[in-house]
Every structure is written in structure tokens, then in C-alpha cells.
Scaffold this motif. Structure first.
Motif: not given
Length: 124
Positions: A29-33, A94, A96, A116-118, A121
Motif C-alpha cells: 500500500s503506497t499513497p498516490k502522491s 515522481e 515508477d 508502484f507509481s507515485i 502532491n
């Protein structure tokens, strides 16, 4: 005879590969930003083959941005209970990422990867 030998070797390889299947299921589980200059929480839930939470493991992860070579982000994960492990990452860019995960559980080590990608914010 050559075809039979090739088939036999292929079947043995498939059986060996199946026997060494992942010992763990990892739900990353990672935040989107992320916000620059702030730690970003990364969470993993680790389950064994029977789907039970893995407790008491030593878990670490190295995050590597795909296609870049400016160093990994290394994290030791802290156990929170019920198979949940949490670490903090300081992202600079930011993109991949690949998380190379190491689990040391009951004297055995397991290595795995999650992607994952981020993004930045933009609300800041």
C-alpha cells in the motif's frame, strides 16, 4: 529420443519452479502522491501460504526508480501487528518504482518485488 529428453527436462523444470513458489503474499500500500521533503508512509501486509498474517519477521525494502540511477531508498519496515509492516520513504522524484523486498522469517530469507507509481502532491 531427443524430443522425449527435452520434454522430460522441461517437466522437471516446471515441477521445480512450482515447488519454489512464493512463500508469502505481499500486499503493498503506497499513497498516490508525496510531498517533497516529507516522509511518505509505505505499508505492506504479509501473509503466509495459508493466508495467515506473518508476525515476527524482519522486513526491509529498497525502492529503486525505474530507468534512473541516483540511488535506492532503503527502508527497514516496522511491525505494527497482524502481518502489517510500515516504513517511511523520502521521495525526490515522481515516477515508477520497484520495491525490492527482503523478508527474514524463522531463519529463512525471501526476496520479492512489487512495482508502484507515485506523483508529486500538487495540493501543496
Amino acid at each position: 529420443m531427443k524430443k522425449f529428453t527435452s520434454l522430460l527436462i522441461s517437466l522437471i523444470f516446471i515441477l521445480l519452479t512450482g515447488c519454489s513458489a512464493n512463500d508469502f503474499e505481499i500486499k503493498l500500500s503506497t499513497p498516490k502522491s508525496f510531498t517533497p521533503d516529507q516522509a511518505t508512509p509505505i505499508q505492506m501486509k504479509i501473509l503466509d501460504r495459508e493466508g495467515k498474517p506473518v508476525e515476527g519477521a524482519k522486513v526491509s525494502a529498497d525502492l529503486d526508480m525505474q530507468g534512473m540511477s541516483h540511488g535506492d531508498i532503503s527502508m527497514k519496515m516496522e511491525e505494527k501487528g497482524k502481518g502489517v509492516y510500515v516504513g517511511q520513504a523520502d521521495f525526490e522524484m515522481e515516477g515508477d518504482y520497484t520495491a525490492a523486498i527482503t523478508i527474514d522469517y524463522k531463519g529463512e530469507k525471501w526476496l520479492g518485488e512489487k512495482r508502484f507509481s507515485i506523483v508529486y502532491n500538487k495540493a501543496q
